[in-house]
Design an enzyme around this catalytic site. Structure first.
Site, mmCIF file in Angstrom:
data_model
loop_
_atom_site.group_PDB
_atom_site.id
_atom_site.type_symbol
_atom_site.label_atom_id
_atom_site.label_comp_id
_atom_site.label_asym_id
_atom_site.label_seq_id
_atom_site.Cartn_x
_atom_site.Cartn_y
_atom_site.Cartn_z
ATOM 1 N N SER A 105 20.827 -54.479 25.486
ATOM 2 C CA SER A 105 21.247 -54.943 26.750
ATOM 3 C C SER A 105 22.488 -54.414 27.164
ATOM 4 O O SER A 105 23.253 -53.879 26.397
ATOM 5 C CB SER A 105 21.559 -56.446 26.452
ATOM 6 O OG SER A 105 22.510 -57.091 27.516
ATOM 7 N N HIS A 146 24.440 -64.668 27.475
ATOM 8 C CA HIS A 146 24.944 -64.488 28.993
ATOM 9 C C HIS A 146 23.869 -64.754 29.838
ATOM 10 O O HIS A 146 22.434 -64.283 29.575
ATOM 11 C CB HIS A 146 25.359 -62.978 29.175
ATOM 12 C CG HIS A 146 25.519 -62.497 30.740
ATOM 13 N ND1 HIS A 146 26.609 -63.234 31.553
ATOM 14 C CD2 HIS A 146 24.944 -61.551 31.392
ATOM 15 C CE1 HIS A 146 26.421 -62.798 32.621
ATOM 16 N NE2 HIS A 146 25.605 -61.801 32.531
ATOM 17 N N HIS A 181 22.723 -65.820 34.368
ATOM 18 C CA HIS A 181 23.325 -65.951 35.705
ATOM 19 C C HIS A 181 22.770 -67.126 36.276
ATOM 20 O O HIS A 181 22.329 -67.210 37.443
ATOM 21 C CB HIS A 181 22.318 -64.660 36.530
ATOM 22 C CG HIS A 181 23.166 -63.229 36.258
ATOM 23 N ND1 HIS A 181 23.268 -62.413 37.222
ATOM 24 C CD2 HIS A 181 23.608 -62.778 35.128
ATOM 25 C CE1 HIS A 181 23.724 -61.399 36.750
ATOM 26 N NE2 HIS A 181 24.088 -61.446 35.418
ATOM 27 N N ASP A 195 30.909 -84.013 25.880
ATOM 28 C CA ASP A 195 30.324 -83.815 24.640
ATOM 29 C C ASP A 195 29.917 -82.617 23.936
ATOM 30 O O ASP A 195 29.720 -82.319 22.679
ATOM 31 C CB ASP A 195 28.665 -84.492 24.755
ATOM 32 C CG ASP A 195 28.620 -86.021 24.625
ATOM 33 O OD1 ASP A 195 27.835 -86.330 25.260
ATOM 34 O OD2 ASP A 195 29.575 -86.650 24.313
ATOM 35 N N HIS A 204 31.033 -62.993 38.156
ATOM 36 C CA HIS A 204 29.920 -62.371 37.567
ATOM 37 C C HIS A 204 29.026 -63.737 37.127
ATOM 38 O O HIS A 204 28.278 -64.176 38.065
ATOM 39 C CB HIS A 204 30.422 -61.443 36.396
ATOM 40 C CG HIS A 204 29.182 -60.978 35.700
ATOM 41 N ND1 HIS A 204 29.385 -59.868 34.759
ATOM 42 C CD2 HIS A 204 27.835 -61.169 35.636
ATOM 43 C CE1 HIS A 204 28.266 -59.596 34.203
ATOM 44 N NE2 HIS A 204 27.276 -60.408 34.796
ATOM 45 N N TYR A 250 39.107 -78.371 16.215
ATOM 46 C CA TYR A 250 40.192 -79.283 16.845
ATOM 47 C C TYR A 250 40.758 -78.405 18.235
ATOM 48 O O TYR A 250 41.611 -77.157 17.710
ATOM 49 C CB TYR A 250 41.365 -79.784 16.307
ATOM 50 C CG TYR A 250 42.108 -80.747 16.946
ATOM 51 C CD1 TYR A 250 43.246 -80.430 17.286
ATOM 52 C CD2 TYR A 250 41.595 -82.076 17.363
ATOM 53 C CE1 TYR A 250 44.245 -81.112 18.159
ATOM 54 C CE2 TYR A 250 42.286 -82.778 18.093
ATOM 55 C CZ TYR A 250 43.708 -82.297 18.614
ATOM 56 O OH TYR A 250 44.413 -83.190 19.291
HETATM 57 O O1 LIG Z 1 24.859 -58.794 34.920
HETATM 58 C C1 LIG Z 1 24.007 -58.315 34.484
HETATM 59 C C2 LIG Z 1 23.553 -57.267 35.802
HETATM 60 O O2 LIG Z 1 24.269 -57.595 36.877
HETATM 61 C C3 LIG Z 1 23.390 -58.069 33.278
HETATM 62 O O3 LIG Z 1 23.874 -59.085 32.434
HETATM 63 C C4 LIG Z 1 21.884 -58.356 33.492
HETATM 64 O O4 LIG Z 1 21.762 -59.773 34.020
HETATM 65 C C5 LIG Z 1 21.036 -58.411 32.218
HETATM 66 O O5 LIG Z 1 21.107 -56.864 31.728
HETATM 67 P P1 LIG Z 1 20.383 -56.519 30.478
HETATM 68 O O6 LIG Z 1 20.809 -57.277 29.282
HETATM 69 O O7 LIG Z 1 18.688 -56.592 30.907
HETATM 70 O O8 LIG Z 1 20.726 -55.161 30.304
#
Ligand SMILES: O=C(CO)[C@@H](O)[C@H](O)COP(=O)(O)O
Length: 240
Positions: free
Chosen positions: A73, A94, A96, A119, A170, A229
């Site tokens: 990634s 991570h 979106h 929670d 982001h 905590y």
């Molecule tokens: O935020 C971004 C791109 O803007 C990345 O986090 C993609 O959402 C995922 O990228 P890969 O894990 O596929 O490289």
């Protein structure tokens, strides 16, 4: 190597589209084997429908690929940094997810406005500092990790009491004891972000924070008083 961990990370990655947390190839999940000092992460840019457990990439804490045919990634440096910075972390996500991204783009912390939030998150989910042009033009993903650590270190927040953050402009990162825990926290984060958005619409003048005693009751009922905590009044994390 790490075949069992690859299967676990594959299943955690597949939970992202299953829970409507990502579109297309966005997002990624990893989990670390602390004894080996290696973590497994989704390959970059691969459609979830085409993803297989054997595609998972094994990476060391320097962010170098140890095993895998595909590129890890693009967020691998952020994951590696967070694993180095916080030894308690076992898994990182991570996404979106749309409601959390809305707060991240607005630069607004997700307030601890109700028991649903309390929670899982012991306080407002903070927004990391907006990256400078130099940080973006430099090692972007590593600097994203630094921006996350900075807000937690500055506000003296226990990352396991508040297992999530909004990277400015982001989107959300969440974490936990393992990948499944981090996915759980990512799901809760987007649910409470949507709830908060509507709460803010219904009563824009209200201070949305639950009282500390209610935050304590719910968080410690689920996590125990001793575990993770957090700082008192941590639900008053300042906005950016
Ligand atoms: O935020 C971004 C791109 O803007 C990345 O986090 C993609 O959402 C995922 O990228 P890969 O894990 O596929 O490289």
């Amino acid at each position: 190597m790490l075949e069992v961990l690859k299967q676990q990370v594959y299943e955690a990655n597949m939970a992202l589209p299953q829970n409507n947390l990502v579109t297309l190839t966005w997002g990624n999940v990893s989990q670390i084997d602390r004894e080996k000092g290696l973590f497994v992460i989704k390959p970059s840019g691969v459609d979830y429908d085409a993803l297989r457990p054997e595609d998972m990439v094994v990476v060391n804490l320097a962010g170098e690929v140890v095993e895998g045919e595909m590129n890890p990634s693009s967020d691998t440096p952020t994951h590696a940094f967070l694993y180095r910075h916080w030894q308690q972390l076992g898994g990182i996500v991570h996404t979106h997810s749309k409601w959390a991204v809305a707060f991240a783009q607005a630069g607004i912390p997700i307030p601890a406005a109700g028991t649903t939030h309390a929670d899982t998150f012991y306080g407002d989910v903070p927004v990391a500092d907006r990256l400078t042009k130099e940080e973006v033009d430099g090692d972007y993903e590593l600097n994203t990790g630094y921006s996350i650590a900075r807000v937690f270190d500055r506000e003296k927040i226990d990352p396991m009491a508040l297992p999530g953050v909004l990277t400015n402009d982001h989107g959300p990162f969440t974490w936990g004891v393992d990948a499944q825990d981090a996915v759980h926290n990512a799901i809760v984060l987007d649910v409470v972000a949507e709830m908060d958005y509507h709460t803010m619409q219904l009563n824009p003048s209200q201070d949305l924070h639950v009282p500390q005693y209610l935050l304590d009751r719910h968080y410690f009922r689920k996590h125990g008083k001793g575990a993770y905590y957090g700082q008192k009044n941590s639900n008053k994390v300042s906005s950016k």
